[in-house]
Scaffold this motif. Sequence first.
Motif, short mmCIF file in Angstrom:
data_model
loop_
_atom_site.label_atom_id
_atom_site.label_comp_id
_atom_site.label_asym_id
_atom_site.label_seq_id
_atom_site.Cartn_x
_atom_site.Cartn_y
_atom_site.Cartn_z
N GLU A 229 7.80 16.41 58.16
CA GLU A 229 8.76 15.50 58.78
C GLU A 229 8.41 14.03 58.57
N TYR A 230 9.40 13.21 58.35
CA TYR A 230 9.30 11.76 58.20
C TYR A 230 8.45 11.35 56.98
N ASN A 231 8.28 12.26 56.04
CA ASN A 231 7.39 11.98 54.92
C ASN A 231 8.11 11.21 53.82
N THR A 232 7.34 10.79 52.86
CA THR A 232 7.88 10.12 51.68
C THR A 232 8.73 11.08 50.86
N VAL A 233 9.67 10.53 50.09
CA VAL A 233 10.50 11.37 49.22
C VAL A 233 10.32 10.90 47.78
N ASP A 234 10.07 11.85 46.91
CA ASP A 234 9.90 11.50 45.51
C ASP A 234 10.75 12.44 44.67
N ILE A 235 11.97 12.01 44.38
CA ILE A 235 12.85 12.88 43.59
C ILE A 235 13.38 12.11 42.38
N SER A 236 13.86 12.89 41.40
CA SER A 236 14.40 12.27 40.19
C SER A 236 15.82 11.78 40.43
N ASP A 265 11.44 7.12 52.62
CA ASP A 265 11.66 6.11 51.58
C ASP A 265 12.20 6.81 50.33
N LEU A 266 12.68 6.03 49.41
CA LEU A 266 13.16 6.57 48.14
C LEU A 266 12.77 5.56 47.07
N ASN A 267 12.08 6.01 46.07
CA ASN A 267 11.53 5.08 45.08
C ASN A 267 10.76 3.95 45.73
N GLY A 268 10.08 4.25 46.80
CA GLY A 268 9.23 3.24 47.45
C GLY A 268 9.97 2.29 48.38
N ILE A 269 11.25 2.48 48.57
CA ILE A 269 12.00 1.60 49.49
C ILE A 269 12.49 2.44 50.66
N PRO A 270 12.07 2.11 51.89
CA PRO A 270 12.57 2.86 53.05
C PRO A 270 14.10 2.85 53.07
N ALA A 271 14.69 3.94 53.51
CA ALA A 271 16.15 4.07 53.46
C ALA A 271 16.86 2.95 54.23
N SER A 272 16.27 2.50 55.34
CA SER A 272 16.94 1.47 56.15
C SER A 272 16.97 0.11 55.48
N THR A 273 16.04 -0.11 54.59
CA THR A 273 16.03 -1.40 53.90
C THR A 273 16.42 -1.21 52.43
N ASN A 274 17.09 -0.12 52.16
CA ASN A 274 17.39 0.24 50.78
C ASN A 274 18.76 -0.26 50.35
N GLU A 275 18.74 -1.32 49.56
CA GLU A 275 19.97 -1.97 49.13
C GLU A 275 20.72 -1.10 48.12
#
Length: 761
Positions: A229-236, A265-275
Amino acid sequence: MKTINTLLSFCLIIFLSFGCSNNQNQENKNDNMYEQKIDALIAKMTIEEKVGQMNLYNGFWDATGPVPEEGNAKTKYDHLRKGWVGAMLNVKGVKKTRELQKIAVEETRLGIPLLFGFDVIHGFKTLSPIPIAESASWDLEAIKNSARVAATEASAAGITWTFAPMIDISRDPRWGRVMEGGGEDTYLGSKIAEARVIGFQGDHLSDVNTIAACAKHFAAYGFSEAGKEYNTVDISNNTLYNTVLPPFKAAEEAGVRTFMNAFNDLNGIPASTNEFLQRDILKGKWDFNGFVVSDWASINEAIFWGQAKDKKEAAYLASKAGSDMDMEGYVYINELVNLVNERKVKEAIIDDAVRRILRVKFELGLFDNPYKYCDEAREKAIIGQKSNYDAVLDMAKKSVVLLKNDTQLLPLAKSGKRIALIGPLADDDNSPLGSWRLASDDHSAVSVYEGMKAYNGNKLKYEKGVDLYIGKTAFVNEVNINTTNKKGIKEAVRAAKNADVVVMVLGEHGFQSGEGRSRTNLDLPGLQQELLEAVYKVNPNIVLVLNAGRPLTINWAKENIPTIVMGWQLGTQTGNAIAQVLYGDYNPSGKLPMTFPRNVGQIPIYYNYKNTGRGSNRKNNVFWSHYSDVENTPLYPFGYGLSYTSFEYKNLKLDKSVYTANETVKVSVDLKNTGNYDGKEVVQLYIRDKVGSITRPIKELKGFELVELKKGETKTITLKLTKSELGFYTNHGKFIVEPGDFEVFVGGDSTADLKTSFELK
Ligand code: NOJ
């Protein structure tokens, strides 16, 4: 004049054939009736009042996240009176929503009404099955209706906005929140997302029995690494565009009015601050004109992720990225005004967020009547009304999946049998409510024991056997609270010896799945396996009813127990639904929306995997993609589920063998009910795009239909494939359809091998 009339009638024809559907979004998007009012209101607002609209506070009673230091009632009331709060969550009941709405409307300078948000995840007070269970029905009408019933109850209690549906695709049953979603498949998940959004929002958001829906969690939360839970995400990009985003796009197209971002996060950017996610995709490419709410204090979490140095930077990043509302985070309310005054955040960003929030309030009709959802008489009449119980019972039966019935122990005879009912969940009236049950009373479910007692033609003997879970609440961190007390096993064995049939209700407690409840072991928790084996030794005629919020690794049971029913957590009417299925008053037709692994080491395991360069063992040597210590198939595949009757698929045909991209592929198959009961079957259509510029899955679900057949009856079922099913997204997010060869499979689960093929020119 004539031309205008002709034009009007042309528009009418177009409207009748395409419009009027259920697509509130199109209605909203084309509807400028509120825009001038919104502009006029914004023009009157101070910067503090604008930022206030972007502020969402938790109520004063239940918290569904860690309570922040600032979270005291005095500050909240003070801010409410100043017009610094746009919405509240977790406020239950009309009395309280009216009290707070009154402050917003009558005590603030501009009188802007509040939104009341709530996690109406599978019902409000009367609970439906948990979402993954509903998804197992593959019955889109029923799922839509379930959301409709939930919205009707919630709106009667003063709620205007639900934080649902959760449409995170997940391939990892270790993740506790798989219980809240539509399963592993993007096609099924998209259809379910659409059904739920339409169910919550109804035909017109301004109707009093509708609430704004929220597509969450944007995006990729279901791919939390290792299911933690609440972990980092690393997907293509390939996974992001083809698996994660389509259900969100479907929700947007169905008119969902809000999105919630996520804790990952996604690609190192947390979803809430992800433009990229919020501005480029959601508000850019998809042209979404509702608003985005953060998850619980998730904007602050940019600090813990190490992306923002303090709250001010977090507020700056999140507002710039397109998070319009801050849920119980105190960062917008404390930082945004200064950021605007210092010219670090453009006022246009604030205006855009406020416009989106006000738009939804206008659409809900709150400016016409801010108390429209605060009607005590309606609350009294609707909450817990009989039709709600009937509806959740109907949904519960449709959610049951029959996994095994080798010796036809089911359906049970209605009389003349001695039945032992055994297991810690057999007489549990609390666990079936799951972990999202904020507005329903504890212990308000019908237990399986109660449900079975209603069929009193048999002798029923109940034994608990072992305790499962002795934790108390949904929100306390109680890991593995299992008893070591084995005394009850003896009693259970004795009861089983004296029975013709044993029904065992085992699995996970409702509080063992859900938010914050990731697990590394998916076997039956506690002493249940020991209980099962002890009972089996004396009486193998066991019907195992599994309760769980996720797939479990039940290898021994599959091998030894003749009959297995996946009963999830079915909500308020659990026991009645299970009893009706067991006694044959309802013939199950559910199909698994998620693969059951053989062991945790196989996870992530899903049906639409890639073939790889070494996908089969052609030379019978070791050099192929496999595990060497376990069979390479799942325990139960995606789409799998039996019925008391049986079905035969024959005559799979296409209307042509070569198509152009603009043509529709018509796939037909004859389905025959070959068994002894009337029944329903989910006919599933899978394709394989043989060669692609990007590697293609071995199979992809692209259509399904729930078909009802009398015994002996045959029907020809026709399913269609168009461009949208045949294409895919490139790694840059462009949807393309490539010419080439396609295989088509039709059958009752994802291993379907009745096959044909065509060429796309
Ligand atoms: C956190 C959860 O992730 C989200 O889904 C939920 O809606 C909020 N808490 C509010 O309860």
